[in-house]
Design a protein around this motif. Structure first.
Motif, PDB file in Angstrom:
ATOM      1  N   SER A 106       0.844  -1.210   0.000  1.00 33.48           N
ATOM      2  CA  SER A 106       0.000   0.000   0.000  1.00 33.48           C
ATOM      3  C   SER A 106       0.869   1.245   0.000  1.00 33.48           C
ATOM      4  N   GLN A 145      -7.187   1.170  -0.438  1.00 35.00           N
ATOM      5  CA  GLN A 145      -7.611  -0.098   0.156  1.00 35.00           C
ATOM      6  C   GLN A 145      -8.828   0.100   1.054  1.00 35.00           C
ATOM      7  N   ASP A 159      -5.844  -0.959  -4.689  1.00 36.18           N
ATOM      8  CA  ASP A 159      -5.253  -1.596  -3.518  1.00 36.18           C
ATOM      9  C   ASP A 159      -6.243  -2.605  -2.953  1.00 36.18           C
ATOM     10  N   GLU A 160      -5.939  -3.866  -3.152  1.00 39.25           N
ATOM     11  CA  GLU A 160      -6.788  -4.961  -2.691  1.00 39.25           C
ATOM     12  C   GLU A 160      -8.257  -4.792  -3.077  1.00 39.25           C
TER      13      GLU A 160
END
Ligand SMILES: Nc1ncnc2c1ncn2[C@@H]1O[C@H](COP(=O)(O)OP(=O)(O)O)[C@@H](O)[C@H]1O
Ligand SMILES: [Mg+2]
Lengths: 300, 326, 242
Positions: free
Chosen positions: C45, C87, C162-163
């Motif tokens: 991240s 994220q 992010d994810e």
């Protein structure tokens, strides 16, 4: 009783105007600006300065004690207050932002508050003054309720202005950007919002509202260099009570603080009136620290 | 010559008392990162507390317990600590600046009580004719003042030693760890709120102690000695010297109080009496400039604090980065 | 070959004295789908935030289409054609769904913004019903959709996620991945961080493996997917500390 309520609502409306600016700075710039209330003092005195410097007449309008000259002076004062706010941001807050913990920013604003207050004192002296020497008869609205025409004007004007700010935040792209930054500055930046521009507009809105609130206070009460120092706690109490970052909350918070302050005099000696906002604040912090209404995450 | 020496004694007593105040603030801000915007309140509570406890019995006043000075001093400090407890309890769980706002509020409140609660505080006149500790044993007031200076210096030295020990103890290390990274400290099982609370209360108590010592020195209390500007002065002293460093704190007191005294003398000689309130504004502006300029250009102050990430924080970071469960 | 995004030996962190990622290098070409994997706390991240302009890069360079873009303000990175879906907290919960999209489209202004927003509702019809409601009421999957829809409004050259599959039901995960693969085929460069390593590698062209703030391995996903060393980086680390 009725009189106390009316007086409380009037002070409350002025507190509300100041608290809107404060809640916006706390939400968007993310620090408690101790200098905010001093911008009210500055604005109030700048208007006085304009009136005296240009020797403007009082030119009362209808039953009011003032007329167009004060309106013009208020506009100029708002401009000068915004200028001061931007200057302080440029010279003090911006160099510190990001470099130091945000509490150091609070501390810096604490120092700036002292500076602004004393610059006003230096320029205008410490004596209480008024914008106009016109005497005004209060009108008996109801049994046991007397108000001045000035007070009615100030109250309505403050509420209209608060409404305008609300519409600005809800309906304009800039208002949307301000709300977005208030919730999450990083995400707003990533979305392409220029943080610098939003910061600037926050000072513009907050500074002009502070100036107007200062003038309105000067019209209904009096001008003293300690205006800001004495209004700081009510402003903070209103902003926190209404949920930090929440403009509607700040207005309701301001009105409530004004009311409570005014009604308290019925129970406790009036010498302690200034401490009432502090007691309210303590109760709020103990019982419901997030405020009555939902704030932005800047308020957490 | 004697005049100057006596003035110097007077100056040094005040400086030493302020140094104790600054050390209290240093514990709160320099070591713990807690913003106290109402230093003067805790100082005043200590002073009035002591005054009421040691004061002579008077029919029109509440209090006047005629306690020995040492007890009055401790009582004043305890009252200041108690006030610290109340604001800290209300705010420490919340946003950091709420403590700043609440302490500002307590300063205003204490000022109002001092001015208005005549039966307790004597109102605007204050409480006068307070006994000065062991005054009767000295032949001249001047000799007394010299000895009082020695006593105050000894107490300041004791506070200094106590704080130096405290911040070097495991407790002090946790304090720094929390200031640097509360989340990391919490993950080590330290309760940041409780430890911050302890530091804030101890700092408030030290400020109260300074207030009591001031009462013992001048023999009366009145609201004039507890104006809001004092909070700003103490802050200026702290950051000029360098927060997080007790030696610097003492240096800051000398510099700022010297500046204040000299500018005050100059102004009173140059400025006509009719402009005294403006002159006061000029002095306040100097204090404001000292604060803002130091923050901008010399944030570590004249001496400053070593910038080290403490072992606790490193340990916590490593622990957080490598969750052993995975 | 000059990639669309070139990250060269970047060092960055949250405080100047404490770098989190050191000398990291990553490249993404147009139409390429690149995955970043690595154990928890590896700095994945952090790397993406540094590219997006949210963290200070203390050394190294970020280039976009060959132009140096190191340490630009986040909004300038957005102007330069980078979109980023964080994220967590990747939508404005206090704003309505429509307002969220307006914020995403405000660089475009006026008509273009309105058209793109209308198009976004077409691609993500589930959002239409929530137009006037606060985004706070959305479910996890809907939030993710809103975040992606917002990021795509400006037609970025590079989108970083992010994810994106975190916390989604397995069926949704597949849908998200398929949409991303389809997006890459239109020429958009995609850089995504994933915990769901196998599934992400299955649809991506190349993969970087990070650990402890440094590059550890990289190569075509097909080659890495069964590489025992990848597993070792995860397990070795966990094994050492347990
Ligand atoms: N906001 C932050 N401030 C300080 N350190 C952070 C912050 N966010 C993450 N870190 C630290 O950076 C390191 C890498 O975190 P991150 O990049 O989020 O890892 P990943 O995404 O690979 O799981 C971790 O040690 C974490 O503690
Ligand atoms: Mg991550």
């Amino acid at each position: 009783m009725l009189q106390a309520i009316a007086d409380g609502l009037l002070t409350g409306a002025i507190i509300a105007l100041g608290a809107i600016g404060l809640t916006l700075t706390m939400g968007i710039l993310r620090f408690a600006n101790f200098a905010h209330a001093e911008m009210m003092t500055w604005g109030a005195y700048m208007a006085l300065g304009v009136l005296t410097l240009f020797g403007l007449p009082t030119a009362p309008f209808g039953p009011l004690t003032f007329g167009w000259p004060l309106l013009v002076a208020t506009l100029v004062a708002a401009g000068l207050t915004v200028a001061l706010a931007l200057l302080i941001d440029r010279l003090v807050f911006r160099p510190l932002r990001g470099r130091v913990g945000h509490l150091t920013l609070v501390f810096a604003s604490f120092g700036v508050a002292l500076l602004v207050r004393n610059v006003v004192l230096l320029m205008f002296g410490g004596r209480a003054t008024y914008y106009s020497n016109e005497l005004q008869m209060s009108v008996e609205v109801m049994d046991g309720l007397r108000v001045m025409p000035d007070q009615i004007f100030v109250f309505c004007f403050a509420l209209v202005l608060a409404g305008a700010v609300y519409l600005f935040l809800q309906k304009t792209p800039l208002g949307l950007a301000m709300r977005a930054v208030s919730e999450n500055p990083s995400l707003a930046g990533v979305c392409g919002i220029r943080l610098g521009k939003v910061v600037m507009w926050t000072w513009i809105v907050g500074g002009s509202l502070a100036a107007v609130a200062g003038v309105l206070y000067g019209v209904t009460v009096q001008l003293r260099p300690e205006i800001g120092f004495h209004l700081l706690l009510p402003l903070f109490a209103a902003a926190i009570l209404g949920g930090v970052g929440n403009v509607v909350g700040a207005v309701i918070g301001g009105l409530l603080i004004g009311l409570i302050e005014s009604l308290s005099v019925l129970v406790i000696p009036s010498g302690y009136k200034l401490a009432i906002p502090f007691l309210v604040l303590l109760v709020v912090l103990f019982v419901r620290p997030s405020g009555l209404f939902r704030g932005t995450s800047g308020g957490r | 010559m004697l005049g100057i020496a006596l003035y110097l004694v007077f100056f040094l007593i005040v400086v030493t008392i302020y140094a104790i105040l600054v050390m209290g603030l240093n514990l709160q801000w320099g070591f713990t990162g807690l913003f106290n915007a109402g230093v003067v309140a805790f100082y005043a509570i200590g002073a009035y507390g002591t005054a009421i406890l040691i004061g002579p019995e008077r029919p029109e006043l509440i209090g006047g317990f005629e306690l020995p000075f040492a007890l009055g001093l401790l009582g004043g400090a305890a009252l200041a600590a108690l006030a610290g407890l109340v604001v800290a309890l209300a705010t420490l769980r919340l946003r950091e600046e709420y403590l700043a706002i609440a302490t500002f509020g307590i300063a205003i409140t204490v000022q109002l009580v001092a001015l208005n609660f005549d039966a307790l505080t004597g109102g605007a006149n204050g409480l006068i004719g307070l006994p000065r500790p062991m005054f009767g044993y000295f032949e001249t007031p001047n000799l007394y003042n010299v000895c009082y200076l020695v006593a105050v210096l000894a107490i300041a030295g004791a506070v200094y030693a106590l704080l130096e020990r405290a911040v070097r103890s495991p407790w002090g290390r946790v304090l720094r760890a929390i200031r640097e990274d509360a989340t990391a400290a919490r993950s080590l099982g330290k309760n940041p709120t409780a430890i911050r609370l302890q530091a804030f209360i101890l700092g408030s108590g030290i400020m109260g102690l300074a207030g009591g010592l001031y009462v013992g020195f001048i023999g009366f209390v009145s609201p004039i000695d507890f104006l809001p500007i004092l909070t700003f002065q103490i802050w200026a002293m702290l950051i000029v010297g360098g927060s997080g460093n007790n030696k610097g704190a003492v240096l800051g007191v000398l510099v700022v109080w010297g500046l204040w005294t000299i500018s005050g003398t100059l102004i009173s000689q140059v400025v006509p009496p009719s402009l005294q309130s403006q002159a006061g504004a000029g002095q306040a502006i100097i204090i404001g400039l000292v604060i803002v300029l130091t923050l901008l250009f010399r944030p570590r102050g004249l001496i400053g604090e070593e910038s080290v990430v403490s072992k606790h924080v490193r340990a916590a970071r490593v622990a957080r980065d490598n969750p052993s469960s995975s | 070959m000059s990639a669309l995004l070139e990250v060269e030996a970047v060092t960055a962190g949250y405080r100047p004295d404490l770098p989190i990622i050191t000398d990291m290098s990553v490249a993404v070409a147009r139409g390429e789908l690149v995955t970043i994997i690595g154990p928890n706390g590896a700095g994945k991240s952090t790397l993406i935030k540094a590219i997006a302009g949210l963290l200070k890069i203390t050394s190294g360079a970020v280039r976009l289409e060959g132009t140096l873009r190191t340490n630009l303000e986040p909004s300038r990175m957005a102007d330069a054609g980078i979109a980023y879906v964080p994220q967590t907290e990747n939508i404005f919960a206090s704003l309505t769904v429509e307002e969220n999209l307006k914020v995403g489209a405000q660089i475009l202004g006026g008509r273009a913004a309105r058209e793109r927003i209308a198009a976004a509702y077409d691609s993500f019809p589930d959002l239409t019903a929530y137009r006037r409601q606060k985004a706070a009421v959305l479910s996890g999957g809907q939030r993710q959709m809103l975040a992606v829809a917002r990021a795509l409004l400006t037609r970025p050259h590079l989108i970083m996620l992010d994810e994106p599959s975190a916390g989604l039901a397995p069926k949704l995960v597949t849908e998200v991945f398929q949409r991303l693969a389809a997006l890459a085929r239109t020429g958009v460069a995609i850089l995504m961080v994933e915990q769901n390593a196998k599934a992400a590698m299955a649809i991506s062209d190349r993969t970087y493996v990070l650990a402890e703030g440094r590059n550890r391995l990289d190569g075509p996903s097909a080659a890495l997917i069964d590489d025992p060393e990848v597993a070792a980086i995860y397990l070795g680390r966990a094994g050492r500390r347990a």
